[in-house]
Every structure is written in C-alpha cells, then in structure tokens.
Enzyme design. Sequence first.
Site, short mmCIF file in Angstrom:
data_model
loop_
_atom_site.label_atom_id
_atom_site.label_comp_id
_atom_site.label_asym_id
_atom_site.label_seq_id
_atom_site.Cartn_x
_atom_site.Cartn_y
_atom_site.Cartn_z
N HIS A 1 0.77 -1.16 0.13
CA HIS A 1 0.05 -0.11 0.00
C HIS A 1 0.85 1.27 0.06
CE1 HIS A 1 -3.61 -2.15 2.03
NE2 HIS A 1 -3.33 -2.67 0.65
N GLU B 1 1.29 3.96 1.83
CA GLU B 1 1.69 4.18 3.12
C GLU B 1 2.89 3.40 3.42
OE1 GLU B 1 -1.32 3.70 2.44
OE2 GLU B 1 -2.75 4.84 3.77
N CYS C 1 -5.42 2.26 5.86
CA CYS C 1 -6.51 0.92 6.32
C CYS C 1 -5.81 0.53 7.51
CB CYS C 1 -6.17 0.04 5.12
SG CYS C 1 -4.75 -0.88 5.05
N CYS D 1 -1.92 -0.27 7.35
CA CYS D 1 -1.03 0.86 7.19
C CYS D 1 -1.01 1.90 8.59
CB CYS D 1 -1.70 1.70 6.08
SG CYS D 1 -1.40 0.98 4.30
ZN LIG Z 1 -3.04 0.30 3.52
#
Ligand SMILES: [Zn+2]
Length: 157
Positions: A54, A56, A84, A87
Amino acid sequence: MQGNPEFMKRAIDLAVENVTSGSGGPFGAVVVREGRVIATGVNEVTATNDPTAHAEVVAIRNACRQLKGFSLEGCTIYTSCEPCPMCLAAIYWARMERIYYSGTAADAAAAGFDDAFLYSEIKKDIGERTVPEQRMLAERGNESFDAWRKSGMRAEY
Ligand SMILES: [Zn+2]
C-alpha cells in the site's frame, strides 16, 4: 497543528498519476520530517504482486531506507486516503507522530476499496473472525522469546 497543503497535493498527485500511468491503485503517500520530504510511495500491489505494498507502507519502507533506520520518529505522513488497518499499524510501528489524509474510508469504499470489513474483523474475538486462527505447539511458543531475552544482540523497537 495544520498540515502543509503542498505535501498533501503531492500525495494526491502521486495517487492520480499512479492510476493514469496504469501503474497501480489510486493511493499515494508522502513522509515529511522537519518540513522536508523524506520519501514518497504509491500503491504497488499489482505492479509488484505484493498485497502489502500500500502507498503508506511503500512510503514508510522508502523513508526508512533513506534514513537508514527503523524509526520514523518525528516524521509526519500525508496520505491521499485514510489509512487501512494495516497501514495504520505500520504508521504506529514506525513511531510516526502525525497523519494527514484527504479522501475518507467512505470515499475509498465507494471506489471499491472497502476496509470497513478489516476494521470489523479486528474488533471480533479470535474465534469469530473469518480467517480461522488457532494456537498450536503452545509449549514451544516462548522459545524465541527466551532466546531473545538471552541475546546480547537485541535492538529494542
Ligand atoms: Zn493500507
């Protein structure tokens, strides 16, 4: 404390470019320390076949590589969308001090990226989660911790 809109614009631009270039998902992130961009990241899940890539997480990995350490204490993350659970946890593990986001989890859900399910899983008891989770070889569960306690090599993190 107010975030710097220039850093958020960069995160958003990275997210849009990631889509328009066909590189990956609509997410971008920027790690900042003392008013300077340390590293950036975009969603690389499909590009690298890495479900944890992801924006991040990618930005955190790049920032740690840049700073040659595993702590991002004193750093702020600007992310194009609310993190999320994975992250969010990574941001805490990295000891970052602040999060700025633009899009909301609801915006992401409307685009097909629904992490509400993950947040609901975390709140459930282990036995009630969708992915079965079961303890085994409990008698060996402390071996690595014992080795850790005896080790002179350990770095606290
Ligand atoms: Zn994430």
